[in-house]
Design a protein around this motif. Structure first.
Motif, PDB file in Angstrom:
ATOM      1  N   LEU A 179      -6.907   1.527  -6.565  1.00  0.00           N
ATOM      2  CA  LEU A 179      -6.881   2.943  -6.175  1.00  0.00           C
ATOM      3  C   LEU A 179      -7.856   3.139  -5.025  1.00  0.00           C
ATOM      4  O   LEU A 179      -9.053   2.834  -5.144  1.00  0.00           O
ATOM      5  CB  LEU A 179      -7.280   3.836  -7.353  1.00  0.00           C
ATOM      6  CG  LEU A 179      -7.608   5.307  -7.019  1.00  0.00           C
ATOM      7  CD1 LEU A 179      -6.377   6.034  -6.463  1.00  0.00           C
ATOM      8  CD2 LEU A 179      -8.157   6.038  -8.247  1.00  0.00           C
ATOM      9  N   ASN A 180      -7.327   3.605  -3.917  1.00  0.00           N
ATOM     10  CA  ASN A 180      -8.148   3.946  -2.751  1.00  0.00           C
ATOM     11  C   ASN A 180      -9.060   2.789  -2.327  1.00  0.00           C
ATOM     12  O   ASN A 180     -10.251   2.985  -2.051  1.00  0.00           O
ATOM     13  CB  ASN A 180      -8.986   5.200  -3.037  1.00  0.00           C
ATOM     14  CG  ASN A 180      -8.116   6.433  -3.236  1.00  0.00           C
ATOM     15  OD1 ASN A 180      -6.987   6.503  -2.744  1.00  0.00           O
ATOM     16  ND2 ASN A 180      -8.633   7.422  -3.968  1.00  0.00           N
ATOM     17  N   ALA A 181      -8.512   1.584  -2.265  1.00  0.00           N
ATOM     18  CA  ALA A 181      -9.277   0.411  -1.829  1.00  0.00           C
ATOM     19  C   ALA A 181      -8.307  -0.612  -1.246  1.00  0.00           C
ATOM     20  O   ALA A 181      -7.184  -0.761  -1.716  1.00  0.00           O
ATOM     21  CB  ALA A 181     -10.051  -0.200  -2.994  1.00  0.00           C
ATOM     22  N   SER A 182      -8.766  -1.318  -0.236  1.00  0.00           N
ATOM     23  CA  SER A 182      -7.921  -2.296   0.457  1.00  0.00           C
ATOM     24  C   SER A 182      -7.477  -3.426  -0.465  1.00  0.00           C
ATOM     25  O   SER A 182      -8.234  -3.896  -1.319  1.00  0.00           O
ATOM     26  CB  SER A 182      -8.698  -2.886   1.643  1.00  0.00           C
ATOM     27  OG  SER A 182      -8.014  -3.982   2.211  1.00  0.00           O
TER      28      SER A 182
ATOM     29  N   VAL B 272       0.877  -1.174   0.000  1.00  0.00           N
ATOM     30  CA  VAL B 272       0.000   0.000   0.000  1.00  0.00           C
ATOM     31  C   VAL B 272       0.911   1.220   0.000  1.00  0.00           C
ATOM     32  O   VAL B 272       1.775   1.361   0.875  1.00  0.00           O
ATOM     33  CB  VAL B 272      -0.928   0.036   1.226  1.00  0.00           C
ATOM     34  CG1 VAL B 272      -1.705   1.358   1.247  1.00  0.00           C
ATOM     35  CG2 VAL B 272      -1.895  -1.149   1.208  1.00  0.00           C
ATOM     36  N   TYR B 273       0.741   2.064  -1.028  1.00  0.00           N
ATOM     37  CA  TYR B 273       1.528   3.304  -1.110  1.00  0.00           C
ATOM     38  C   TYR B 273       0.627   4.479  -0.762  1.00  0.00           C
ATOM     39  O   TYR B 273      -0.390   4.715  -1.413  1.00  0.00           O
ATOM     40  CB  TYR B 273       2.111   3.485  -2.511  1.00  0.00           C
ATOM     41  CG  TYR B 273       2.635   4.877  -2.780  1.00  0.00           C
ATOM     42  CD1 TYR B 273       3.604   5.443  -1.948  1.00  0.00           C
ATOM     43  CD2 TYR B 273       2.167   5.631  -3.857  1.00  0.00           C
ATOM     44  CE1 TYR B 273       4.075   6.727  -2.180  1.00  0.00           C
ATOM     45  CE2 TYR B 273       2.640   6.916  -4.105  1.00  0.00           C
ATOM     46  CZ  TYR B 273       3.594   7.455  -3.257  1.00  0.00           C
ATOM     47  OH  TYR B 273       4.071   8.738  -3.482  1.00  0.00           O
TER      48      TYR B 273
ATOM     49  N   ALA C  76      -6.238  -3.589   5.315  1.00  0.00           N
ATOM     50  CA  ALA C  76      -5.358  -4.407   4.472  1.00  0.00           C
ATOM     51  C   ALA C  76      -4.446  -5.287   5.316  1.00  0.00           C
ATOM     52  O   ALA C  76      -4.079  -6.391   4.901  1.00  0.00           O
ATOM     53  CB  ALA C  76      -4.536  -3.513   3.549  1.00  0.00           C
ATOM     54  N   LYS C  77      -4.086  -4.814   6.491  1.00  0.00           N
ATOM     55  CA  LYS C  77      -3.189  -5.595   7.345  1.00  0.00           C
ATOM     56  C   LYS C  77      -3.936  -6.491   8.317  1.00  0.00           C
ATOM     57  O   LYS C  77      -3.520  -7.636   8.558  1.00  0.00           O
ATOM     58  CB  LYS C  77      -2.271  -4.657   8.131  1.00  0.00           C
ATOM     59  CG  LYS C  77      -1.258  -5.355   9.039  1.00  0.00           C
ATOM     60  CD  LYS C  77      -0.190  -6.119   8.258  1.00  0.00           C
ATOM     61  CE  LYS C  77      -0.397  -7.581   8.117  1.00  0.00           C
ATOM     62  NZ  LYS C  77       0.696  -8.263   7.394  1.00  0.00           N
TER      63      LYS C  77
ATOM     64  N   ALA D 266      -3.135  -9.793   2.052  1.00  0.00           N
ATOM     65  CA  ALA D 266      -2.940  -8.843   3.142  1.00  0.00           C
ATOM     66  C   ALA D 266      -1.712  -7.970   2.855  1.00  0.00           C
ATOM     67  O   ALA D 266      -0.749  -8.425   2.229  1.00  0.00           O
ATOM     68  CB  ALA D 266      -2.749  -9.585   4.466  1.00  0.00           C
ATOM     69  N   MET D 267      -1.744  -6.744   3.293  1.00  0.00           N
ATOM     70  CA  MET D 267      -0.605  -5.839   3.107  1.00  0.00           C
ATOM     71  C   MET D 267       0.600  -6.324   3.907  1.00  0.00           C
ATOM     72  O   MET D 267       0.503  -6.651   5.073  1.00  0.00           O
ATOM     73  CB  MET D 267      -0.977  -4.429   3.569  1.00  0.00           C
ATOM     74  CG  MET D 267       0.139  -3.403   3.391  1.00  0.00           C
ATOM     75  SD  MET D 267      -0.160  -1.874   4.300  1.00  0.00           S
ATOM     76  CE  MET D 267       0.199  -2.389   5.981  1.00  0.00           C
TER      77      MET D 267
END
Length: 713
Positions: A647-650, A514-515, A532-533, A542-543
Motif C-alpha cells: 500500500l502506497n509503496a514502490s 501498480v494500481y 517502481a519502473k 520492477a513495475m
C-alpha cells in the motif's frame, strides 16, 4: 563420432570377449539367438578387413547344464532323494567346450566364415617359445580371414580357486582377453557384458550412472560394484581390472553390452557406447572435474560438518568472506569488466548487461549484507515449540537446514555472493550454476569465498557447475539435492520445473502491477510509479503494468505522469482501453515482463476490476495499490493473491535486504515452503526431537497423554 572415440578410425585388429552371461540364458542353455546376432556383426567386420579375435567363456556353464540333464535321466528315484553332489567343474568344461565350439562352428559356417579353436592355460604363457608360436599361428589364421576363438582349457588347468591368483599370468577369461590383446598387438579390446558398461554403483541401483570414460585418477576407489556375475567367475570387477591393465599397457578397452543390437558395429563406428578405458583418458577430461553426483555428495558431507561447528565459527566464516571480498575488489572488478565487455561485443541486450554489471559500491554493499547475515540470530537448532506429550515425555520442534541447494541463475554475479552467504548461515550445502556470460565474475567470486572456508568444513561446501550439460544430471539427483532455486527467465524456470522431481522454489515471471485508485494522491502516485519502473528496470520487482482507475484518465495528474514516463525514456504500450485513450502502441500481451524501460498501461473500472486483471494476467509476484481510501486499500491487500502486496509503496521494496533478511536467494511465488523474498528462514525446515524416560506405546495404553504446551525457554 564422439571425440574420445576418434582412435577407432585407426583400429584394425580387435579382440572381442564374450562372457558366460552373454552366451548362456538364465536357465543355463546356450543363447543361440544372441550369439548369432553377435556373430553376424563379427562377420560384417571380418568382410570389411578387420582382424577379429574372439575370446569366449561359457564352456563350464554349458557343460554343467548338459551333465545335470544326463545325470537326471540316468538316476533312479532313490538316487534323486539323495543330496546332489556338485558336478566337477573340469568335467563340465570338457563337455561344454565341445558343444560350445560345435555351435560356434555351425553359426560361422552359415555366415561363410572359417573359425579356429585355440585352448590355452596359464602355464602355457610361461614359455617364450609358446608365445612366439601363438603369435605366428594367429597371424596366419587372420591372414586367411579365419577367426581364432580362444578359451582357457579349464578341463586340464592346474590352477585352483580362488581364480584371482596374483601369482598367475591370467585368472579368468577377462584377464586372458587382456593378455591376448597385448600379446597379439591388438588395436582394441571389447569386453561384452550383460550390462551397458561400468556404472558408478550397482546397475540395479536407479541412482547409479553409466561412466562413459573411465579415469583412473577420478574413479578408482569411488565405484561400488554389485554382485558378481550370475554365472562365470568374475563380473564387472574382473572386467575393470583387466581393462585397466590392458589400457595402461597401451591397448584401449571398451566394456559394453552384448545384449544390445548392433553394439559391436557402433563401437567400431566411434559411437559413444559403453565405457572406454584409455591410457590418455586423463588428458581428455580434467581430473579435477567432478561428476554431478560426486559434487552433490561432497556438498552434503561438508554441510553436515558446517552444521556441527559452533555458531560463532559459522559467523566468522561469513565475516572472513566479507573482508576477502573488500580486499579483492579490484580483481573482481577486472573480471567483471571482462564479462561485461564480452557481453556487449556478443550483442546481449541492455537489460542483461545491466544485471551483469557490478556497479561502483556493489562490493561494499555485498560485504555489508554478509555482515548483516552474520549478525543474525543463530537459525539452526532453534526450538520452535515444546509439548509435553505425557509425564516425562517432551516433544520439541526444531529448525534445521534443508541440506543441499542447487541454484541456477542468469547474469547476476552478485547473486552468487548473496546465495553463498545465506547457505552458510543456514548450514546448507550449495551447488551454483551461473550464466556463461558471467563465467569470469562467478569464478573469481567462488574462488574468494571458498578460500576462507576452513578445512574443518571443506571447500566443497560450495560447488560451482561450469557446464550447462551437467544440469540434467544434477536435476536427477532427488536423493541428494533437496531444493532447486532457478533465478532467470521464464523459459529457464519452466524447463527446470518440467525436468526434475526435486522441489523447485522460484518464480517464472516478475509481472508486477501498480494500481492507481481514484482516491490516490497523484503526487505520491507519480513518485511511486516512476521509482517502481525506473529504479532498476531489469529487476524482477520492477513495475511492468500500470493500472489506472477510469476516473483518472483525464486528470491533470495522470497526464503529467505519462509525460514524465515518456520523458524518462519509457516505452508505453496500452491495453484495448488505454491504447486509444492515450494514443500509445497496442500491447501484444498483458502477461509480459519487459525487464527494460517499457511498461503496459490499462484502464480499469474499479479496485475489483484491478484485482481481477492482476489475477488473470499477473505472476503472483508483487502488487501495489496507491490510494487514500482505507477501505479500498484493505480490500486490495486482503484480496490480491500474490507473494507481496503493498500500500502506497514502490514494488521495488520487495527484496530480501530491504525486508531485513540480509539478502535473498530469490523471490518465490510458490505457496508451499516459502513465499516472497527467501532469506535464511526460507532455507530451513523442521525436525522433531522427542525426549523420553523409557516410555513405550503398548497400544496407546503405556502412557497417559497430557499434550501440554510448554514454554520455549
Amino acid at each position: 563420432m564422439d571425440p574420445t572415440r576418434k582412435f577407432v578410425k585407426h583400429v584394425k585388429r580387435v579382440v572381442f570377449k564374450v562372457g558366460t552371461a552373454v552366451v548362456t540364458r538364465d536357465d543355463g542353455r546356450l543363447a543361440v539367438g544372441r550369439v548369432g546376432a553377435i556373430f553376424e556383426q563379427l562377420e560384417e567386420l571380418n568382410s570389411q578387413g578387420y582382424e577379429i579375435i574372439l575370446v569366449t567363456s561359457g564352456a563350464v556353464g554349458a557343460g554343467r547344464q548338459r551333465l545335470k540333464y544326463r545325470r537326471l535321466v540316468n538316476s533312479s528315484f532313490a538316487d534323486l532323494q539323495k543330496p546332489q553332489v556338485e558336478i566337477d567343474g573340469k568335467a563340465c568344461a570338457a563337455v561344454g567346450q565341445n558343444g560350445l565350439m560345435a555351435l560356434y562352428d555351425n553359426l560361422f559356417s552359415q555366415l561363410d566364415v572359417t573359425s579356429s579353436q585355440l585352448l590355452v592355460t596359464d602355464n602355457d604363457f610361461k614359455s617364450p617359445d609358446f608365445r612366439m608360436q601363438l603369435s605366428e599361428t594367429v597371424d596366419t589364421l587372420l591372414s586367411l580371414r579365419s577367426i581364432p576363438i580362444f578359451n582357457e582349457n579349464d578341463a586340464i588347468s592346474t590352477r585352483r580357486a580362488p581364480y584371482e591368483d596374483s601369482s598367475g599370468i591370467f585368472w579368468d577369461n577377462d584377464s586372458l582377453a587382456a593378455l591376448l590383446a597385448l600379446e597379439l598387438k591388438a588395436d582394441l579390446l571389447v569386453l561384452l557384458s550383460d550390462v551397458e558398461g561400468l556404472y558408478s554403483g550397482p546397475p540395479s541401483d536407479p541412482h547409479s550412472k553409466l561412466i562413459n570414460t573411465y579415469i583412473k585418477e577420478k574413479h578408482e576407489g569411488l565405484i561400488t560394484f554389485g554382485d558378481k556375475s550370475r554365472v562365470g567367475r568374475g563380473g564387472m570387477h574382473a572386467k575393470v581390472k583387466a581393462a585397466v591393465h590392458a589400457a595402461d599397457s597401451g591397448t584401449p578397452v571398451i566394456i559394453t553390452s552384448g545384449f544390445a543390437a548392433d553394439n559391436i558395429t557402433k563401437v567400431l563406428h566411434g559411437q559413444r557406447i559403453g565405457t572406454l578405458f584409455h591410457k590418455d583418458s586423463h588428458l581428455w577430461i580434467t581430473v579435477t572435474d567432478v561428476g554431478a553426483r560426486e559434487m552433490a555428495l561432497a556438498a552434503r558431507e561438508c554441510s553436515r560438518k558446517l552444521q556441527s561447528i559452533p555458531s560463532h565459527e559459522r559467523r566468522k566464516i561469513l565475516l572472513d568472506i566479507a573482508t576477502a571480498l573488500e580486499e579483492k575488489e579490484s580483481a573482481i572488478k577486472a573480471e567483471n569488466d571482462a564479462d561485461v565487455s564480452a557481453a556487449r561485443k556478443a550483442g546481449y541486450d541492455d537489460s542483461l548487461v545491466s544485471r551483469l554489471l557490478l556497479k561502483p559500491g556493489k562490493i561494499a554493499a555485498l560485504a555489508k549484507s554478509i555482515r548483516t547475515i552474520a549478525d543474525m540470530k543463530e537459525p539452526i537448532g532453534q526450538i520452535l515449540s515444546r509439548t509435553e506429550l505425557a509425564d516425562g515425555l517432551v516433544l520439541e520442534k526444531t529448525s534445521c537446514p534443508l541440506g543441499v541447494l542447487l541454484i541456477v541463475f542468469e547474469s547476476r554475479p552478485d547473486a552468487l555472493v548473496q546465495i553463498a552467504a545465506l547457505a552458510i548461515r543456514s548450514g546448507n550445502g550449495l551447488l551454483l550454476k551461473g550464466g556463461k556470460e558471467a563465467n569470469r565474475s562467478n569464478a573469481i567470486l567462488h574462488k574468494i569465498i571458498t578460500s576462507v572456508i576452513p578445512d574443518t568444513v571443506g571447500k566443497k561446501l560450495i560447488g560451482i557447475v561450469t557446464s550447462r550439460e551437467e544440469i540434467p544430471d544434477l536435476l536427477k539427483l532427488d536423493d541428494v539435492i533437496d531444493l532447486v532455486i532457478p533465478r532467470g527467465s521464464n523459459n529457464l524456470v519452466s524447463q527446470i520445473k518440467n525436468t526434475t522431481k526435486i522441489p523447485v522454489l522460484g518464480h517464472a515471471d516478475g509481472i508486477c502491477h501498480v494500481y492507481v485508485d481514484k482516491s490516490a494522491n497523484m503526487d505520491m502516485a507519480r513518485h511511486i510509479v516512476v521509482d517502481a519502473k525506473l529504479d532498476y528496470p531489469a529487476a524482477c520487482n520492477a513495475m511492468e503494468t500500470l493500472l489506472v482507475h477510469q476516473d483518472l484518465t483525464t486528470s491533470t495528474g495522470f497526464q503529467e505522469l505519462i509525460v514524465e514516463l515518456k520523458h524518462e525514456g519509457v516505452s508505453l504500450y496500452g491495453g484495448p482501453r488505454a491504447s486509444s485513450l492515450f494514443n500509445i502502441a497496442f500491447a501484444d500481451s498483458f502477461h509480459h515482463e519487459y525487464n527494460s524501460k517499457a511498461c503496459t498501461i490499462e484502464v480499469v473500472d474499479d479496485v475489483q476490476d484491478a484485482i481481477d486483471h492482476i489475477h488473470k494476467h499477473g505472476s503472483g509476484h508483487t502488487e501495489c495499490i496507491v490510494t487514500e481510501d482505507q477501505e479500498v486499500a484493505e480490500y486490495f491487500l486482503h484480496q490480491v493473491d500474490s507473494a507481496a502486496v503493498f500500500l502506497n509503496a514502490s514494488t521495488r521494496f520487495c527484496d530480501g535486504a530491504r525486508f531485513g533478511l540480509g539478502a535473498e536467494v530469490g523471490i518465490s511465488t510458490s505457496k508451499i515452503h516459502a513465499r516472497g523474498p527467501v532469506g535464511v528462514e526460507g532455507l530451513l525446515t523442521t525436525r522433531w526431537v522427542l525426549r523420553g524416560t523409557g516410555q513405550v506405546v503398548k497400544g496407546d495404553k503405556g502412557v497417559d497423554y497430557t499434550h501440554k504446551k510448554l514454554a520455549l525457554d
